[in-house]
Enzyme design. Structure first.
Site, PDB file in Angstrom:
ATOM      1  N   HIS A  31       0.837  -1.204   0.000  1.00 26.99           N
ATOM      2  CA  HIS A  31       0.000   0.000   0.000  1.00 26.99           C
ATOM      3  C   HIS A  31       0.870   1.251   0.000  1.00 26.99           C
ATOM      4  O   HIS A  31       0.620   2.213  -0.732  1.00 26.99           O
ATOM      5  CB  HIS A  31      -0.898   0.026   1.249  1.00 26.99           C
ATOM      6  CG  HIS A  31      -1.768  -1.177   1.409  1.00 26.99           C
ATOM      7  ND1 HIS A  31      -1.928  -1.817   2.614  1.00 26.99           N
ATOM      8  CD2 HIS A  31      -2.525  -1.868   0.522  1.00 26.99           C
ATOM      9  CE1 HIS A  31      -2.756  -2.839   2.471  1.00 26.99           C
ATOM     10  NE2 HIS A  31      -3.129  -2.891   1.206  1.00 26.99           N
ATOM     11  N   CYS A 136     -12.188 -17.425  -4.683  1.00 26.36           N
ATOM     12  CA  CYS A 136     -11.090 -17.061  -3.783  1.00 26.36           C
ATOM     13  C   CYS A 136     -11.535 -15.869  -2.957  1.00 26.36           C
ATOM     14  O   CYS A 136     -11.773 -14.778  -3.495  1.00 26.36           O
ATOM     15  CB  CYS A 136      -9.818 -16.724  -4.567  1.00 26.36           C
ATOM     16  SG  CYS A 136      -8.503 -16.055  -3.507  1.00 26.36           S
ATOM     17  N   CYS A 139      -9.046 -12.800  -3.139  1.00 30.56           N
ATOM     18  CA  CYS A 139      -9.208 -11.940  -4.317  1.00 30.56           C
ATOM     19  C   CYS A 139     -10.628 -11.397  -4.436  1.00 30.56           C
ATOM     20  O   CYS A 139     -10.873 -10.472  -5.213  1.00 30.56           O
ATOM     21  CB  CYS A 139      -8.883 -12.715  -5.591  1.00 30.56           C
ATOM     22  SG  CYS A 139      -7.164 -13.231  -5.748  1.00 30.56           S
ATOM     23  N   CYS A 154      -5.304 -20.593  -5.138  1.00 35.10           N
ATOM     24  CA  CYS A 154      -5.023 -19.310  -5.780  1.00 35.10           C
ATOM     25  C   CYS A 154      -3.551 -18.980  -5.580  1.00 35.10           C
ATOM     26  O   CYS A 154      -3.060 -18.994  -4.444  1.00 35.10           O
ATOM     27  CB  CYS A 154      -5.900 -18.218  -5.177  1.00 35.10           C
ATOM     28  SG  CYS A 154      -5.462 -16.546  -5.735  1.00 35.10           S
ATOM     29  N   HIS A 157      -2.997 -16.234  -3.011  1.00 35.18           N
ATOM     30  CA  HIS A 157      -3.396 -16.501  -1.621  1.00 35.18           C
ATOM     31  C   HIS A 157      -3.272 -18.004  -1.345  1.00 35.18           C
ATOM     32  O   HIS A 157      -4.273 -18.693  -1.102  1.00 35.18           O
ATOM     33  CB  HIS A 157      -4.835 -16.023  -1.366  1.00 35.18           C
ATOM     34  CG  HIS A 157      -5.031 -14.562  -1.632  1.00 35.18           C
ATOM     35  ND1 HIS A 157      -5.459 -14.074  -2.847  1.00 35.18           N
ATOM     36  CD2 HIS A 157      -4.825 -13.478  -0.828  1.00 35.18           C
ATOM     37  CE1 HIS A 157      -5.525 -12.760  -2.781  1.00 35.18           C
ATOM     38  NE2 HIS A 157      -5.153 -12.365  -1.586  1.00 35.18           N
ATOM     39  N   LYS A 307       9.043 -14.563  -0.288  1.00 36.01           N
ATOM     40  CA  LYS A 307       7.799 -13.826  -0.085  1.00 36.01           C
ATOM     41  C   LYS A 307       7.673 -13.408   1.375  1.00 36.01           C
ATOM     42  O   LYS A 307       8.019 -14.165   2.291  1.00 36.01           O
ATOM     43  CB  LYS A 307       6.598 -14.691  -0.496  1.00 36.01           C
ATOM     44  CG  LYS A 307       5.282 -13.926  -0.478  1.00 36.01           C
ATOM     45  CD  LYS A 307       4.146 -14.767  -1.031  1.00 36.01           C
ATOM     46  CE  LYS A 307       2.844 -13.982  -1.000  1.00 36.01           C
ATOM     47  NZ  LYS A 307       1.699 -14.760  -1.555  1.00 36.01           N
ATOM     48  N   LYS A 310       4.586 -13.122   8.026  1.00 36.28           N
ATOM     49  CA  LYS A 310       4.735 -12.874   9.460  1.00 36.28           C
ATOM     50  C   LYS A 310       5.418 -14.045  10.155  1.00 36.28           C
ATOM     51  O   LYS A 310       6.193 -13.852  11.096  1.00 36.28           O
ATOM     52  CB  LYS A 310       3.360 -12.614  10.083  1.00 36.28           C
ATOM     53  CG  LYS A 310       2.757 -11.266   9.706  1.00 36.28           C
ATOM     54  CD  LYS A 310       1.420 -11.036  10.387  1.00 36.28           C
ATOM     55  CE  LYS A 310       0.847  -9.686   9.987  1.00 36.28           C
ATOM     56  NZ  LYS A 310      -0.482  -9.446  10.599  1.00 36.28           N
TER      57      LYS A 310
END
Length: 517
Positions: A31, A136, A139, A154, A157, A307, A310
């Site tokens: 973002h 999904c 998405c 997906c 995800h 990727k 967390k």
């Protein structure tokens, strides 16, 4: 509403949009990146004299947001208000100078979306049918088998199981518009940039298109805009969200046209299909012109190309970076190190290293050394220059060449190369300063004037660099210009030499980029 003053000018315009972000989680580095890049493009075009509009904001509807509110044990309204404030705060801290912050819960947006749906429905382009497919939730999109991995998940995800869903819904006919969209792409070579993503979009359009689901039954999802022709359904989240680009500029009211004609969407590669296929066909179905351009970027991954996750612990939190290094350290890294059409690596260590070595050592340190020397040896003033040597002329020419790109229209994919040019010339400036050795020149009266010239040339060249960087790292660039007591940055901007006044007072000199361990 959008400030009325923006509708007064018919002069050069540019309307830049970011996607509106789902609020089912906190703002992340993706973002931050898209909105900061949009801000850089806005500042660039403002510097050229354009009248600007930048929109960013949040998508408040859809199943994910509804379930996130339930998980938090909050009312939907309270949850949306909390998340909206969180996103807005992050963008404010990132120095994103947006003109309009989108909330899809706004009544004007909802009314306009319903109007668009009704107009398309009235043309018999929307049909109701039963559909069984793979959905999904990440998405918020039905997927074809070819969209999924070998494991049936997906690819965007992989940890979220797709669902086999059977629903009755409303669908927009897509195939009647496919060839027309391909023709538009062929006739408008800059419609999608960079080229790799244009080719990807053409591949998506190479086979017949399935109808697009534009609704969800209220029995399953209640958070959305009610369909104007069937109150048992709400608008599918993508249809609702994409329309924000028009409703932000007061469509369908008069006055939006001049902005829409200059609209550029900034998007990540993962949402190319909604923006490159769904949205243009929605607009065609509604009888509206297409946006001017889709500027597409790749993604950020962790160190080593892993990727971000967390569980791995390699997630880069924009707020943590700002608190540790300052906003311009993050803005600089994002602008400097993203590749045009492939994923790029990011970590707090990488950002720290870039901040220390590039901003700190190459730019901030030179400014501090030259300005402090000038202040100490010339009674707090910037000395007037004497005759210029070949070395002076060479570095001045290099600075003009390196910064001229920021005095021209910058496209999204060009930002890293423009930053590379500036860092390269910063190295040249440091070499020039070291080779001229003003600390030796000041020792003898016969070389004092030469010392004055070296100091003036160095600081005036830094002034040019910092004027260019007001488009990228406005906070620290503004501080640097204040230290130099520089005149206001000209608009339209282009790199110009000798704007600093000889024998003028310098401002308070401080360390621009304090070193961080």
């Amino acid at each position: 509403m959008f400030p009325p003053k923006h509708f007064e000018s018919v002069w050069m315009k540019s309307y830049i949009t970011t996607p509106i972000y789902y609020v089912n989680g906190s703002p992340h580095i993706g973002h931050a990146f898209t909105s900061v890049m949009a801000d850089i493009l806005k500042r660039n075009r403002q510097a050229l004299g354009y009248d600007m509009m930048l929109s960013t904001g949040v998508d408040e509807h859809g199943q994910k947001n509804q379930e996130a509110a339930e998980k938090e044990g909050m009312s939907v309204e309270d949850y949306l208000n909390m998340r909206c404030a969180e996103f807005r705060d992050v963008f404010d801290r990132l120095d994103v100078a947006y003109d309009y912050f989108v909330r899809t819960s706004r009544e004007g947006h909802k009314t306009a979306v319903a109007g668009m749906e009704q107009s398309i429905f009235d043309k018999d382009l929307i049909v109701k049918k039963n559909y069984t497919g793979t959905y999904c939730k990440g998405c918020e999109e039905f997927k074809k088998e070819s969209d999924l991995t070998e494991e049936g998940q997906c690819p965007l995800h992989p940890t979220m199981k797709v669902e086999q869903t059977e629903e009755t819904n409303y669908f927009l006919k897509m195939e009647p518009f496919r060839e027309r969209l391909l023709q538009h792409i062929a006739e408008n070579p800059d419609f999608v940039q960079p080229e790799a993503f244009k080719n990807e979009l053409k591949q998506m359009l190479s086979e017949p298109l399935e109808d697009l689901c534009i609704s969800r039954p209220k029995a399953r999802v209640t958070l959305g805009i009610e369909l104007p022709f069937d109150t048992d359904f709400v608008t599918y989240v993508w249809f609702d969200a994409l329309a924000n680009y028009l409703t932000n500029i007061n469509w369908p009211d008069a006055g939006y046209e001049s902005w829409w004609a200059e609209c550029e969407h900034l998007i990540g590669k993962d949402i190319l299909k909604p923006h490159g296929v769904y949205w243009p066909i929605m607009l065609m179905a509604a009888g509206l012109p297409l946006p001017k351009k889709l500027s597409v970027h790749s993604h950020w991954v962790g160190a080593g190309g892993v990727k971000m996750s967390k569980s791995i612990g390699n997630v880069v939190d924009p707020i943590e970076v700002i608190e540790k290094l300052g906003v311009d350290a993050l803005r600089w890294y994002l602008a400097r190190h993203m590749r045009a059409d492939s994923d790029s690596q990011i970590s707090v260590d990488f950002i720290t290293q870039s901040y220390n070595t590039e901003l700190g050592n190459k730019i901030g340190n030179l400014l501090s050394r030259a300005a402090k020397f000038s202040k100490a040896r010339f009674d707090g003033k910037l000395p007037a220059p004497g005759p210029l040597s070949a070395e002076d002329e060479a570095i001045r020419k290099s600075v003009l060449e390196a910064t001229k790109g920021m005095g021209e229209w910058v496209n999204l994919a060009e930002i890293p190369a423009r930053m590379q040019s500036i860092i390269t010339v910063a190295d040249e400036m440091n070499n020039y300063f070291a080779e001229q050795a003003p600390w030796d020149l000041i020792k003898n009266e016969e070389t004092r004037e030469r010392c004055q010239t070296v100091i003036y040339v160095t600081l005036d060249c830094l002034r040019v660099v910092m004027e260019a960087l007001t488009q990228v790292i406005p906070a620290s660039a503004g501080k640097a210009l204040a230290m130099l007591n520089a005149p206001a940055v000209a608009c339209p901007w282009k790199p110009e030499l000798d704007r600093l006044e000889g024998n003028s007072d310098l401002g308070e000199i401080e360390t621009l980029y304090p070193r961080v361990q």
